[in-house]
Scaffold this active site. Structure first.
Site, PDB file in Angstrom:
ATOM      1  N   PRO A   2       0.699  -1.173   0.041  1.00 35.88           N
ATOM      2  CA  PRO A   2      -0.088   0.050  -0.102  1.00 35.88           C
ATOM      3  C   PRO A   2       0.860   1.306   0.075  1.00 35.88           C
ATOM      4  O   PRO A   2       1.879   1.225   0.864  1.00 35.88           O
ATOM      5  CB  PRO A   2      -0.715  -0.020   1.388  1.00 35.88           C
ATOM      6  N   GLU A   3       0.453   1.953  -0.840  1.00 34.00           N
ATOM      7  CA  GLU A   3       1.093   3.502  -0.777  1.00 34.00           C
ATOM      8  C   GLU A   3       0.651   4.364   0.021  1.00 34.00           C
ATOM      9  O   GLU A   3      -0.734   4.226   0.348  1.00 34.00           O
ATOM     10  CB  GLU A   3       1.110   3.827  -2.098  1.00 34.00           C
ATOM     11  N   ARG A 122       0.622 -12.103   4.023  1.00 29.59           N
ATOM     12  CA  ARG A 122       2.105 -12.002   4.112  1.00 29.59           C
ATOM     13  C   ARG A 122       2.667 -11.757   5.258  1.00 29.59           C
ATOM     14  O   ARG A 122       3.856 -11.875   5.699  1.00 29.59           O
ATOM     15  CB  ARG A 122       2.766 -11.324   3.065  1.00 29.59           C
TER      16      ARG A 122
END
Ligand code: ZN
Length: 292
Positions: A2-3, A122
């Protein structure tokens, strides 16, 4: 990963459900994500009211009425999901979801019937609790640079940060100690908008007296616009998403240069082709015709 605009979108998505709500129950499905949860995590959250939902760089900050703040980082694959207890039928719902419920690691049951679930396949994300008054000293937040979506982020601020800096614009803007939360993608996009070559020296943002230059105005405006447009785009995706499954966290970015190597420059009347170079180990995409 995510940015910053995605994290901001998550914040805006969560705020209506979480702001002012009290955490009735905390369910931890494992002892750690990237790191172990802090000691007494469930106990320190249970019964607490969420008084502010903030963000610093890519960290979500949930300020509690206990004087502590819950820090959340989404890592590579973390996301939140919001469900209303009254309407959800968990069994069926979980089958339909793209994300596997076995990756639901933290469930917060709020007193307003919202259930907020953290999912992270993850497990590079993390959560921590820290006294709110010492937030700025937290190892993850200490030393972070200027907040690019803050109102005070402008040409003057850039000039101060980069006067005399002997690094490239690309490396300079990626330096988290100077500007916090800007990733590779948005630095490439911002420099395209500002029509500046990524290899130019960052010191061009200030003149000999340290005052802001035209380039600094262009970069400040480009960064703000590129981020705000992404947040807005994310917001509309979010509305669609929420109707579908309540998931927050990821959306399709629309890029003008990033990942467009060999394609025509999208700028009107520019005949350039987008090039890719490597700067400090990261790919830089830019148009050598209109970015000077
Ligand atoms: Zn071009």
């Amino acid at each position: 990963m995510p940015e910053l605009p995605e994290v901001e979108t998550v914040r805006r998505g969560l705020a209506p459900a979480m702001l002012g709500a009290r955490i009735e129950k905390v369910e931890l499905r494992r002892a750690d994500i990237r790191f172990p949860f802090p000691e007494g995590f469930e106990k320190r959250l249970t019964g607490r009211q969420i008084v502010e939902v903030n963000r610093r760089a890519k960290y979500l900050l949930f300020q509690l009425d206990s004087g502590e703040t819950l820090i959340v980082h989404l890592g590579m694959s973390g996301s939140f999901r919001m469900e209303k207890t009254a309407v959800s039928t968990p069994g069926k719902f979980h089958h339909e979801r793209a994300k596997d419920p076995k990756h639901d690691h933290v469930v917060l049951v709020l007193d307003n019937a919202w259930v907020v679930t953290y999912n992270d396949p993850r497990r590079f994300g993390f959560m921590d609790l820290t006294p709110t008054e010492a937030l700025a000293k937290h190892p993850r937040l200490r030393g972070l640079g200027a907040e690019p979506l803050a109102p005070e982020f402008d040409a003057h601020c850039l000039a101060k940060l980069f006067a005399g800096a002997r690094i490239s614009l690309k490396a300079g803007l990626l330096d988290q100690k100077r500007v916090a939360g800007l990733g590779n993608i948005y630095v490439c996009e911002a420099l395209f908008r500002a029509r500046l070559a990524p290899s130019r020296e960052a010191s061009i943002l200030a003149d000999a007296r340290g005052a802001s230059t035209r380039a600094a105005f262009a970069v400040a405006e480009a960064i703000r616009n590129v981020l705000e447009e992404a947040v807005e785009a994310g917001g509309s995706t979010l509305r669609d998403h929420r109707q579908a499954n309540g998931e927050l966290g990821y959306f399709q970015h629309v890029f003008k240069v990033y990942d467009r190597e060999g394609l025509r420059c999208v700028r009107e009347r520019c005949r350039g082709i987008i090039a890719r170079i490597t700067q400090s180990g990261r790919s830089t995409f830019y148009c050598s015709k209109c970015q000077r």
